[in-house]
Design a protein around this motif. Sequence first.
Motif, PDB file in Angstrom:
ATOM      1  N   ARG A   2       3.416   5.774  -6.253  1.00 51.24           N
ATOM      2  CA  ARG A   2       2.892   5.890  -7.536  1.00 51.24           C
ATOM      3  C   ARG A   2       2.070   6.876  -7.691  1.00 51.24           C
ATOM      4  NH1 ARG A   2       3.772   0.267  -7.526  1.00 51.24           N
ATOM      5  NH2 ARG A   2       1.721  -0.200  -6.731  1.00 51.24           N
ATOM      6  N   SER A   3       1.060   7.309  -6.854  1.00 50.69           N
ATOM      7  CA  SER A   3       0.133   8.161  -6.993  1.00 50.69           C
ATOM      8  C   SER A   3       0.588   9.655  -7.143  1.00 50.69           C
ATOM      9  CB  SER A   3      -0.921   8.126  -6.009  1.00 50.69           C
ATOM     10  OG  SER A   3      -1.589   7.179  -5.983  1.00 50.69           O
ATOM     11  N   LEU A   4       1.762   9.611  -6.413  1.00 44.92           N
ATOM     12  CA  LEU A   4       2.622  11.021  -6.172  1.00 44.92           C
ATOM     13  C   LEU A   4       3.272  11.636  -7.419  1.00 44.92           C
ATOM     14  CD1 LEU A   4       3.828  10.609  -2.579  1.00 44.92           C
ATOM     15  CD2 LEU A   4       2.147  12.167  -3.377  1.00 44.92           C
ATOM     16  N   SER A   5       3.002  10.651  -8.299  1.00 43.78           N
ATOM     17  CA  SER A   5       3.564  11.051  -9.800  1.00 43.78           C
ATOM     18  C   SER A   5       2.758  11.973 -10.341  1.00 43.78           C
ATOM     19  CB  SER A   5       3.986   9.799 -10.725  1.00 43.78           C
ATOM     20  OG  SER A   5       2.634   9.396 -10.921  1.00 43.78           O
ATOM     21  N   VAL A  40      -7.098   8.787   7.997  1.00 44.64           N
ATOM     22  CA  VAL A  40      -6.153   8.347   7.185  1.00 44.64           C
ATOM     23  C   VAL A  40      -5.016   7.475   7.780  1.00 44.64           C
ATOM     24  CG1 VAL A  40      -6.775   9.727   5.276  1.00 44.64           C
ATOM     25  CG2 VAL A  40      -4.843  10.612   6.928  1.00 44.64           C
ATOM     26  N   ALA A  41      -4.406   6.514   7.131  1.00 45.06           N
ATOM     27  CA  ALA A  41      -3.401   5.601   7.735  1.00 45.06           C
ATOM     28  C   ALA A  41      -2.258   6.314   7.604  1.00 45.06           C
ATOM     29  CB  ALA A  41      -3.627   4.154   7.336  1.00 45.06           C
ATOM     30  N   ALA A  42      -1.901   6.676   6.202  1.00 46.49           N
ATOM     31  CA  ALA A  42      -0.935   7.271   5.863  1.00 46.49           C
ATOM     32  C   ALA A  42      -1.048   8.557   4.848  1.00 46.49           C
ATOM     33  CB  ALA A  42      -0.199   6.038   5.032  1.00 46.49           C
ATOM     34  N   ILE A  43      -0.056   9.303   4.681  1.00 47.28           N
ATOM     35  CA  ILE A  43      -0.078  10.450   3.804  1.00 47.28           C
ATOM     36  C   ILE A  43       1.005  10.524   3.117  1.00 47.28           C
ATOM     37  CG2 ILE A  43      -0.445  13.036   3.858  1.00 47.28           C
ATOM     38  CD1 ILE A  43      -2.072  12.842   6.526  1.00 47.28           C
ATOM     39  N   GLY A  44       0.931  10.663   1.706  1.00 45.82           N
ATOM     40  CA  GLY A  44       2.187  10.943   1.010  1.00 45.82           C
ATOM     41  C   GLY A  44       2.139  12.231   0.377  1.00 45.82           C
ATOM     42  N   VAL A  45       3.425  12.985   0.265  1.00 43.42           N
ATOM     43  CA  VAL A  45       3.579  14.346  -0.129  1.00 43.42           C
ATOM     44  C   VAL A  45       4.766  14.349  -1.139  1.00 43.42           C
ATOM     45  CG1 VAL A  45       4.085  16.549   0.725  1.00 43.42           C
ATOM     46  CG2 VAL A  45       2.965  15.204   2.167  1.00 43.42           C
ATOM     47  N   ARG A  46       4.487  14.869  -2.162  1.00 43.91           N
ATOM     48  CA  ARG A  46       5.298  15.159  -3.330  1.00 43.91           C
ATOM     49  C   ARG A  46       6.027  16.374  -3.068  1.00 43.91           C
ATOM     50  NH1 ARG A  46       3.978  15.808  -9.643  1.00 43.91           N
ATOM     51  NH2 ARG A  46       2.323  17.195  -8.603  1.00 43.91           N
ATOM     52  N   LEU A  81       0.876  -1.070  -0.066  1.00 47.28           N
ATOM     53  CA  LEU A  81       0.029  -0.105  -0.038  1.00 47.28           C
ATOM     54  C   LEU A  81       0.668   1.389  -0.034  1.00 47.28           C
ATOM     55  CD1 LEU A  81      -2.936  -0.709   2.313  1.00 47.28           C
ATOM     56  CD2 LEU A  81      -2.608  -1.546  -0.082  1.00 47.28           C
ATOM     57  N   ILE A  82       1.874   1.096   0.515  1.00 45.08           N
ATOM     58  CA  ILE A  82       2.990   2.360   0.538  1.00 45.08           C
ATOM     59  C   ILE A  82       3.241   2.566  -0.804  1.00 45.08           C
ATOM     60  CG2 ILE A  82       5.222   3.431   1.446  1.00 45.08           C
ATOM     61  CD1 ILE A  82       2.773   3.242   3.571  1.00 45.08           C
ATOM     62  N   GLY A  83       3.796   1.638  -1.703  1.00 40.02           N
ATOM     63  CA  GLY A  83       4.257   1.673  -3.022  1.00 40.02           C
ATOM     64  C   GLY A  83       3.137   2.436  -3.857  1.00 40.02           C
ATOM     65  N   LYS A  84       1.872   1.973  -3.661  1.00 41.44           N
ATOM     66  CA  LYS A  84       0.551   2.633  -4.352  1.00 41.44           C
ATOM     67  C   LYS A  84       0.780   4.218  -4.337  1.00 41.44           C
ATOM     68  CE  LYS A  84      -2.013  -1.545  -4.683  1.00 41.44           C
ATOM     69  NZ  LYS A  84      -1.997  -1.644  -6.150  1.00 41.44           N
ATOM     70  N   LEU A  85       1.008   4.579  -2.786  1.00 41.55           N
ATOM     71  CA  LEU A  85       1.048   6.017  -2.571  1.00 41.55           C
ATOM     72  C   LEU A  85       2.252   6.589  -3.314  1.00 41.55           C
ATOM     73  CD1 LEU A  85       0.357   6.318   1.085  1.00 41.55           C
ATOM     74  CD2 LEU A  85      -1.189   6.153  -0.740  1.00 41.55           C
ATOM     75  N   VAL A  93      -5.343  15.238  -5.215  1.00 37.08           N
ATOM     76  CA  VAL A  93      -5.164  14.081  -3.869  1.00 37.08           C
ATOM     77  C   VAL A  93      -5.503  12.938  -4.582  1.00 37.08           C
ATOM     78  CG1 VAL A  93      -6.268  13.447  -1.701  1.00 37.08           C
ATOM     79  CG2 VAL A  93      -6.403  15.973  -2.374  1.00 37.08           C
ATOM     80  N   GLY A  94      -4.387  12.171  -4.355  1.00 38.74           N
ATOM     81  CA  GLY A  94      -4.453  10.732  -4.791  1.00 38.74           C
ATOM     82  C   GLY A  94      -4.836   9.705  -3.641  1.00 38.74           C
ATOM     83  N   PHE A  95      -5.477   8.640  -4.093  1.00 37.20           N
ATOM     84  CA  PHE A  95      -6.014   7.843  -2.992  1.00 37.20           C
ATOM     85  C   PHE A  95      -5.408   6.235  -3.363  1.00 37.20           C
ATOM     86  CE2 PHE A  95      -9.140  11.062  -2.987  1.00 37.20           C
ATOM     87  CZ  PHE A  95      -9.500  11.319  -1.815  1.00 37.20           C
TER      88      PHE A  95
END
Length: 203
Positions: free
Chosen positions: A114-117, A131-137, A108-112, A168-170
Motif C-alpha cells: 500500500r505504501s508503494l502506491s 530493516v526486515a523487508a524492503i518494497g520497491v515500486r 505487514l507485507i500488505g502495508k508495504l 521512503v514509506g514505512f
Amino acid sequence: MTDRRVVVLVVPGTGTWAPPGRDAEAWRLALAEDTYEVLAALDRVDVAVAVVGADESALESVSALTWPGTPVYAVDAARPVLDAVELAGPAAAVVAVSHDVPDLPGLLIGKLFRSLSTADIAVTPSEDGTVAAIGVRLPTADWVSAAAPTFDTPLAELEAVKPRRHAVGFGPGWHRLRSNADIARLDPGLEGWDATRSLLRHA
C-alpha cells in the motif's frame, strides 16, 4: 503495464549465526522455511526465493523447502535486494523479505504494498536499526538503484539520500532474529514458525 505483485524471500547462501548448540546451516534453513510459509500464505501475490551468492547445492537446499513451482534463483551478494527485485520478472511492485523473520505477520507485507502506491521504496523497520523487508515500486527509481539498499542498510542512510519527503514509506516495525537476545521476542502462543520452534526445543 502489469499489476502483478511479487514477494521474494532473500536467504543467505550459507549458515550465519545460530543459538548455542544448534547447527548454523540447520538454523538458516529453519528460519527460511518459516518465513517462506508466511509469504506463501499471502493472497494475490506471487512468491519467489532468492539465495545470496549461492552455488547449486545451496539453491537445492532452499528449493527443498518451497512449494512446487516456486522460482528459486541466485543473487549477487553485493546487491541482493535489487537483484532479487529485478529477477522477479515484470511487476508493479516487489517486496523483498529477509529470511530471519519467521514470525512476521503477513499483514505487514500488505502495508508495504500500500505504501508503494506513492513511495519509491517502503520498509519494515527492525528494532535493531536495520530493516526486515524492503518494497520497491517498479520501474526502480534511479536513486534507489544508486543507494542499493540491503536489509542491513541503516534507515538514516535512506533518509539522507531520498529525493523527496515521501520517497521512503514505512510500515509497522518488527524484529529480526540476529542474536540470542532476539529469541526472547518469539511468542510461543502464536501459531507458525514451526521449524524454528522445533529446532529451539531440540539441541
